[in-house]
Design an enzyme around this catalytic site. Structure first.
Site, PDB file in Angstrom:
ATOM      1  N   CYS A 123      -0.315  -8.906  -5.549  1.00  0.00           N
ATOM      2  CA  CYS A 123       0.460  -9.660  -6.540  1.00  0.00           C
ATOM      3  C   CYS A 123       1.760  -8.923  -6.866  1.00  0.00           C
ATOM      4  CB  CYS A 123      -0.401  -9.870  -7.788  1.00  0.00           C
ATOM      5  SG  CYS A 123       0.357 -10.906  -9.043  1.00  0.00           S
ATOM      6  N   CYS A 124       1.647  -7.624  -7.193  1.00  0.00           N
ATOM      7  CA  CYS A 124       2.848  -6.822  -7.473  1.00  0.00           C
ATOM      8  C   CYS A 124       3.760  -6.781  -6.254  1.00  0.00           C
ATOM      9  CB  CYS A 124       2.471  -5.384  -7.833  1.00  0.00           C
ATOM     10  SG  CYS A 124       1.981  -5.148  -9.542  1.00  0.00           S
ATOM     11  N   CYS A 231       3.483  -0.242 -10.141  1.00  0.00           N
ATOM     12  CA  CYS A 231       3.617  -1.546  -9.515  1.00  0.00           C
ATOM     13  C   CYS A 231       4.062  -1.457  -8.064  1.00  0.00           C
ATOM     14  CB  CYS A 231       4.612  -2.399 -10.285  1.00  0.00           C
ATOM     15  SG  CYS A 231       6.263  -1.699 -10.308  1.00  0.00           S
TER      16      CYS A 231
HETATM   17  S1  SF4 Z   1       1.766  -6.621 -13.084  1.00  0.00           S
HETATM   18 FE1  SF4 Z   1       1.645  -6.982 -10.901  1.00  0.00          FE
HETATM   19  S2  SF4 Z   1      -0.461  -7.746 -10.649  1.00  0.00           S
HETATM   20 FE2  SF4 Z   1       0.016  -8.030 -12.785  1.00  0.00          FE
HETATM   21  S3  SF4 Z   1       0.810 -10.116 -12.898  1.00  0.00           S
HETATM   22 FE3  SF4 Z   1       2.567  -8.713 -12.711  1.00  0.00          FE
HETATM   23  S4  SF4 Z   1       3.022  -8.722 -10.560  1.00  0.00           S
HETATM   24 FE4  SF4 Z   1       0.935  -9.523 -10.778  1.00  0.00          FE
END
Ligand code: SF4
Length: 394
Positions: A123-124, A231
């Protein structure tokens, strides 16, 4: 500032800039970074988080037309989005660039906005890292708010860093203490992020940020309960500078993007000094061979005296077959360089060394998650290793 004349390699310029500005303060470093031709085109990357207003204010005083890049992951607190608007207006910043993840990627990878629950690294990666890398393409340098007091790899932070030979990273606040940050905000009457007063001393995306109790580390609320504390937008302090070599499938991320390799030895993280390719075990003339985790090391029995390097793949840290392969290779008499490559974690370092590996190759994503300090804690593995102590006692 546009560069004049031919551009020296990033590494060379970083050394010169650190020499030139070593004894300067934060504001002077920032001022010079915004005008020194050796730095080139530069942007401030800001999360508009708990302490971001310090650098934003400094930049607004020196040159409010400086590009400011803000990553809207589309998972941020409403308060952060509003704070970004308010602070930008108050400081008169004229070039704030709000960047967002590629909508196609969102659709493909995280249609329901729940990827952070199953795979926060992925996701990151697409929401932050890839988005930022695209936004930074026109720039030769970027400014970060990282500081030495934040510990870990940041403890040795310099004002100017080499980011993978691609661009320069400037850390004007590298030598500031926590109190310096607070004092600066008070002295300049800067607006605080509204969530700080509600118990959030470090602010990221909404689903991955929780309140911090008194006495807890101020980043304790980030990815709470998960084995993750960064991140991934910051590469590893100039050390892992090798982009996956030709034939280096292990250096390819799941998304098909190239990642960087980090070599872990008893001395910590190192640049990969092996420049050759790895061949399959069937290529008789090869000097270096890559063995899959299900390979039979017997296939190399006749060649153990001629190989300089053997790498063994670890597709998952739960797959321990590579350790057995290493032991068998050593029993066959192989005394060349032996590398464990892939998903090996710091807790397995002692086992890898005990099995006969000389080094471990991980990718930069894992190195961010498990920084050098965690591996170094296992570097003196023989002192803690039961079997080694037993052997020494005999
Ligand atoms: S911190 Fe990273 S894992 Fe969490 S929502 Fe934001 S982008 Fe996604």
């Amino acid at each position: 500032m546009p560069l004049e004349g031919p551009l020296a390699p990033v590494a060379e310029r970083v050394v010169q800039l650190n020499d030139r500005y070593r004894h300067h303060g934060a504001t002077a470093v920032l001022e010079r970074a915004l005008s020194d031709a050796q730095v080139g085109q530069i942007a401030l990357v800001s999360s508009f988080g708990a302490e971001s207003v310090v650098l934003l204010h400094m930049v607004s005083v020196i040159d409010r037309t400086t590009p400011v890049v803000f990553i809207d992951t589309q998972m941020l607190f409403e308060e952060t989005l509003q704070y970004q608007v308010d602070v930008s207006e108050k400081l008169g910043l004229t070039d704030v660039r709000i960047i967002r993840p590629d909508p196609e990627q969102v659709k493909r990878l995280d249609r329901f906005g729940a990827l952070h629950l199953s795979d926060p690294d992925a996701c990151c990666d697409f929401r932050k890292t890839q988005t930022l890398q695209t936004a930074l393409k026109p720039f030769d340098a970027w400014i970060t708010g990282r500081k030495r007091f934040q510990g870990g790899k940041r403890a040795a932070l310099e004002f100017f860093e080499n980011e993978a030979d691609l661009r320069i990273k400037v850390n004007p606040l590298a030598h500031w203490a926590k109190d310096d940050v607070q004092e600066y905000m008070i002295n300049n009457r800067l607006p605080r992020h509204p969530l700080v007063a509600q118990g959030y001393p470090s602010i990221g995306c909404k689903p991955c940020t929780s309140r911090v109790a008194e006495g807890e580390d101020e980043r304790a609320g980030r990815w709470r309960g998960q084995n993750k504390d960064e991140c991934g937008i910051h590469f590893i302090n100039g050390k892992p500078v090798r982009i996956g070599a030709e034939g280096n499938e292990a250096a390819e991320s799941a998304a098909g993007e190239e990642t960087m390799s980090v070599i872990v030895t008893d001395n910590g993280f190192a640049v990969d000094d092996w420049n050759g390719n790895f061949a399959g075990p069937e290529e008789d003339a090869a000097e270096a061979v890559l063995l899959a985790s299900d390979a039979d090391p017997e296939v190399l029995r006749e060649r153990v005296g001629s190989l300089s390097m053997i790498a063994v793949e670890f597709p998952s840290f739960a797959d321990g077959r590579g350790f057995t392969i290493a032991r068998r290779l050593r029993l066959m008499g192989y005394d060349g360089r032996l590398r464990a490559r892939g998903h090996v974690i710091a807790d397995q370092y002692a086992m890898a060394r005990r099995a006969g590996f000389d080094e471990v190759e991980i990718d930069s994503v894992l190195a961010e998650r498990q920084p050098e300090a965690q591996w170094l804690a296992r570097a003196n593995w023989q002192a803690h290793d039961y079997q080694s102590r037993l052997r020494a006692a005999v």
